[in-house]
Each structure stands twice: as structure tokens, then as C-alpha cells.
Scaffold this active site. Structure first.
Site, mmCIF file in Angstrom:
data_model
loop_
_atom_site.group_PDB
_atom_site.id
_atom_site.type_symbol
_atom_site.label_atom_id
_atom_site.label_comp_id
_atom_site.label_asym_id
_atom_site.label_seq_id
_atom_site.Cartn_x
_atom_site.Cartn_y
_atom_site.Cartn_z
ATOM 1 N N GLY A 59 0.822 -1.203 0.000
ATOM 2 C CA GLY A 59 0.000 0.000 0.000
ATOM 3 C C GLY A 59 0.853 1.249 0.000
ATOM 4 O O GLY A 59 1.961 1.262 0.526
ATOM 5 N N GLN A 60 0.325 2.289 -0.583
ATOM 6 C CA GLN A 60 1.050 3.552 -0.670
ATOM 7 C C GLN A 60 0.852 4.404 0.572
ATOM 8 O O GLN A 60 1.782 5.010 1.072
ATOM 9 C CB GLN A 60 0.576 4.315 -1.900
ATOM 10 C CG GLN A 60 1.233 5.657 -2.073
ATOM 11 C CD GLN A 60 0.769 6.335 -3.341
ATOM 12 O OE1 GLN A 60 0.411 5.691 -4.307
ATOM 13 N NE2 GLN A 60 0.763 7.647 -3.333
ATOM 14 N N ASP A 61 -0.365 4.474 1.047
ATOM 15 C CA ASP A 61 -0.687 5.338 2.182
ATOM 16 C C ASP A 61 -1.172 4.491 3.344
ATOM 17 O O ASP A 61 -2.221 3.859 3.253
ATOM 18 C CB ASP A 61 -1.778 6.343 1.796
ATOM 19 C CG ASP A 61 -1.347 7.235 0.651
ATOM 20 O OD1 ASP A 61 -0.220 7.747 0.707
ATOM 21 O OD2 ASP A 61 -2.129 7.400 -0.299
ATOM 22 N N PRO A 62 -0.431 4.467 4.440
ATOM 23 C CA PRO A 62 -0.852 3.645 5.580
ATOM 24 C C PRO A 62 -2.091 4.219 6.258
ATOM 25 O O PRO A 62 -2.374 5.415 6.167
ATOM 26 C CB PRO A 62 0.351 3.696 6.515
ATOM 27 C CG PRO A 62 1.071 4.937 6.144
ATOM 28 C CD PRO A 62 0.806 5.182 4.687
#
Length: 111
Positions: A59-62
Site C-alpha cells: 500500500g502507498q498510504d498507511p
């Protein structure tokens, strides 16, 4: 999981990993919220032996709210409402995979 521990343990002695750990610990000690909680950062590696790995989700954004991030990308613990990104992922899967039915929860440990 022992196979992951064996494969990844050399990385934890590297200066960059020690620097990351020190930064996270410092921020946590200052009262900064750190997600996931530090004991859960590598929890994904407890779910599957390295030899059983078939897919890696990155994923890019937690997740950034309490009780969401727990060390597995896109997953939330049982009892937590699936976040919009996971709902969108379920939607895409149901459109792309005949017969896929989105689970009523957001915990992806069985995946």
C-alpha cells in the site's frame, strides 16, 4: 514466523533499519502516534511462511486512525469497519473475479 525471521534477520543489523527503529522509538517516546503500534509493525510476517507466499500487497498510504493499522496492508483487525480503500479493493475484486464475494469484515489474515 521462523522462515521470515531467518530471511529478514540480516536486515535488522543494517544502519538504515537501526535508524528507522530509533526514529520510531523517539517519536513514540515524544507522544507522537505511530501506526501501526510498534509491536505490530511486522505482524504480516506471522501470517504465512515464506514458502507459502503467493502474492504481496503493498500500500502507498498507511492507515492513520486508531485501531486501523496493524501491520498488514489494507487489512483492519476484526470488529473494525473496513476503510474506503479496502471497500474499493473488494469492489474491484468482485468486478474482476467471477464469484468473488466481499467478506463482511476487513481482516485479511486468511488471504
Amino acid at each position: 514466523e521462523p522462515s521470515w525471521r531467518s530471511a529478514l534477520s540480516p536486515l535488522f543489523t543494517k544502519p538504515y533499519m537501526r535508524a528507522i527503529e530509533a526514529t520510531l522509538t523517539t517519536e513514540k517516546n515524544k507522544g507522537t502516534k505511530v501506526f501501526p503500534p510498534l509491536p505490530m509493525v511486522f505482524s504480516a510476517f506471522n501470517e504465512c511462511p515464506l514458502s507459502g507466499l503467493k502474492v504481496v500487497l503493498i500500500g502507498q498510504d498507511p492507515y492513520h486512525d486508531d485501531n486501523q493499522a496493524h501491520g498488514m496492508c489494507f487489512s483492519v483487525l476484526p470488529g473494525i469497519k473496513p476503510p474506503p480503500s479496502l471497500v474499493n479493493m473488494y469492489k474491484e475484486l468482485s468486478e474482476d473475479i467471477p464469484g468473488f464475494v466481499a467478506p463482511p469484515h476487513g481482516y485479511l489474515g486468511a488471504w
